[in-house]
Design a protein around this motif. Structure first.
Motif, PDB file in Angstrom:
ATOM      1  N   HIS A   1      -0.126  43.703  71.858  1.00  0.00           N
ATOM      2  CA  HIS A   1       1.302  43.873  71.628  1.00  0.00           C
ATOM      3  C   HIS A   1       1.632  43.017  70.401  1.00  0.00           C
ATOM      4  O   HIS A   1       1.062  41.938  70.221  1.00  0.00           O
ATOM      5  CB  HIS A   1       2.107  43.364  72.818  1.00  0.00           C
ATOM      6  CG  HIS A   1       1.618  43.869  74.135  1.00  0.00           C
ATOM      7  ND1 HIS A   1       1.516  45.207  74.430  1.00  0.00           N
ATOM      8  CD2 HIS A   1       1.189  43.198  75.241  1.00  0.00           C
ATOM      9  CE1 HIS A   1       1.060  45.348  75.662  1.00  0.00           C
ATOM     10  NE2 HIS A   1       0.843  44.135  76.176  1.00  0.00           N
ATOM     11  N   MET A   2       2.571  43.489  69.611  1.00  0.00           N
ATOM     12  CA  MET A   2       2.895  42.774  68.378  1.00  0.00           C
ATOM     13  C   MET A   2       4.357  42.335  68.387  1.00  0.00           C
ATOM     14  O   MET A   2       5.254  43.121  68.713  1.00  0.00           O
ATOM     15  CB  MET A   2       2.634  43.660  67.165  1.00  0.00           C
ATOM     16  CG  MET A   2       1.171  44.016  66.980  1.00  0.00           C
ATOM     17  SD  MET A   2       0.118  42.573  66.754  1.00  0.00           S
ATOM     18  CE  MET A   2       0.788  41.886  65.237  1.00  0.00           C
ATOM     19  N   GLY A   3       4.577  41.089  68.031  1.00  0.00           N
ATOM     20  CA  GLY A   3       5.929  40.553  68.037  1.00  0.00           C
ATOM     21  C   GLY A   3       6.324  39.982  66.691  1.00  0.00           C
ATOM     22  O   GLY A   3       5.475  39.692  65.846  1.00  0.00           O
TER      23      GLY A   3
ATOM     24  N   ALA B   1       3.602  44.069  78.139  1.00  0.00           N
ATOM     25  CA  ALA B   1       4.312  43.829  76.881  1.00  0.00           C
ATOM     26  C   ALA B   1       5.684  43.236  77.145  1.00  0.00           C
ATOM     27  O   ALA B   1       6.217  43.340  78.241  1.00  0.00           O
ATOM     28  CB  ALA B   1       4.480  45.136  76.120  1.00  0.00           C
ATOM     29  N   GLY B   2       6.236  42.623  76.125  1.00  0.00           N
ATOM     30  CA  GLY B   2       7.621  42.211  76.206  1.00  0.00           C
ATOM     31  C   GLY B   2       7.855  40.723  76.266  1.00  0.00           C
ATOM     32  O   GLY B   2       8.982  40.289  76.473  1.00  0.00           O
TER      33      GLY B   2
ATOM     34  N   ILE C   1       6.732  44.966  70.251  1.00  0.00           N
ATOM     35  CA  ILE C   1       6.377  46.360  70.461  1.00  0.00           C
ATOM     36  C   ILE C   1       5.058  46.410  71.216  1.00  0.00           C
ATOM     37  O   ILE C   1       4.144  45.623  70.937  1.00  0.00           O
ATOM     38  CB  ILE C   1       6.317  47.120  69.115  1.00  0.00           C
ATOM     39  CG1 ILE C   1       6.128  48.619  69.331  1.00  0.00           C
ATOM     40  CG2 ILE C   1       5.241  46.554  68.191  1.00  0.00           C
ATOM     41  CD1 ILE C   1       6.380  49.445  68.067  1.00  0.00           C
ATOM     42  N   SER C   2       4.965  47.330  72.159  1.00  0.00           N
ATOM     43  CA  SER C   2       3.763  47.428  72.986  1.00  0.00           C
ATOM     44  C   SER C   2       2.593  47.994  72.191  1.00  0.00           C
ATOM     45  O   SER C   2       2.756  48.473  71.072  1.00  0.00           O
ATOM     46  CB  SER C   2       4.041  48.308  74.207  1.00  0.00           C
ATOM     47  OG  SER C   2       4.414  49.620  73.801  1.00  0.00           O
ATOM     48  N   ARG C   3       1.418  47.946  72.805  1.00  0.00           N
ATOM     49  CA  ARG C   3       0.180  48.336  72.119  1.00  0.00           C
ATOM     50  C   ARG C   3       0.258  49.726  71.503  1.00  0.00           C
ATOM     51  O   ARG C   3      -0.182  49.931  70.369  1.00  0.00           O
ATOM     52  CB  ARG C   3      -0.988  48.306  73.099  1.00  0.00           C
ATOM     53  CG  ARG C   3      -1.368  46.934  73.594  1.00  0.00           C
ATOM     54  CD  ARG C   3      -2.613  47.009  74.450  1.00  0.00           C
ATOM     55  NE  ARG C   3      -2.974  45.700  74.993  1.00  0.00           N
ATOM     56  CZ  ARG C   3      -2.558  45.228  76.141  1.00  0.00           C
ATOM     57  NH1 ARG C   3      -1.774  45.957  76.914  1.00  0.00           N
ATOM     58  NH2 ARG C   3      -2.946  44.031  76.544  1.00  0.00           N
ATOM     59  N   ASN C   4       0.817  50.677  72.262  1.00  0.00           N
ATOM     60  CA  ASN C   4       0.845  52.050  71.752  1.00  0.00           C
ATOM     61  C   ASN C   4       2.172  52.401  71.096  1.00  0.00           C
ATOM     62  O   ASN C   4       2.407  53.546  70.720  1.00  0.00           O
ATOM     63  CB  ASN C   4       0.540  53.044  72.874  1.00  0.00           C
ATOM     64  CG  ASN C   4       1.607  53.037  73.960  1.00  0.00           C
ATOM     65  OD1 ASN C   4       2.595  52.309  73.891  1.00  0.00           O
ATOM     66  ND2 ASN C   4       1.401  53.855  74.990  1.00  0.00           N
ATOM     67  N   GLY C   5       3.055  51.425  70.997  1.00  0.00           N
ATOM     68  CA  GLY C   5       4.341  51.641  70.359  1.00  0.00           C
ATOM     69  C   GLY C   5       5.392  52.268  71.251  1.00  0.00           C
ATOM     70  O   GLY C   5       6.499  52.548  70.803  1.00  0.00           O
TER      71      GLY C   5
END
Length: 125
Positions: free
Chosen positions: A33-35, A104-105, A51-55
């Motif tokens: 996950h990207m923040g 995620a989150g 945003i979670s791994r798969n968007g």
């Protein structure tokens, strides 16, 4: 190991827009996950968006909801932060970060294992 490099920061007037980019290299980008976080001068680092791994899922801080948008490209290994209607209080160093948690989150910087070097955003009134 994941290397993250931010770009796209700069100086903008209030009401303007900027788009930050973060290029990832190293391990499989889609595993994370990207923040985005930011650190205003003299203040602690604070959560902006993730945003979670798969968007498929995104979460935002209340202070940027409706103005900022996070997205990612798992083919190009990029994550973006589109910032609209910028305010002087958005002035900060902005960092992208990678989170390997199951869910995620997370808004806690302690859950993020890799960080970029930061990009400065300055909003003038």
């Amino acid at each position: 190991q994941v290397q993250l490099v931010e770009s796209g920061g700069g100086l903008v007037q209030a009401g303007g827009s900027l788009r930050l980019s973060c290029a990832a290299s190293g391990r499989t980008f889609s595993d994370y996950h990207m923040g985005w976080f930011r650190q205003p001068p003299g203040n602690a680092r604070e959560f902006v968006a993730v945003i979670s791994r798969n968007g498929g899922r995104t979460y935002y801080a209340d202070s940027v909801k409706g103005r900022f948008s996070i997205s990612r490209d798992n083919v190009e290994n990029m994550v973006y932060l589109q910032m609209n209607s910028l305010k002087p209080e958005d002035t900060a160093a902005y960092y992208c970060a990678a989170d390997s948690s199951v869910v995620a989150g997370s808004a806690s910087p302690y859950d993020y294992v890799y960080w970029g070097q930061g990009a400065q955003v300055t909003v003038t009134s």
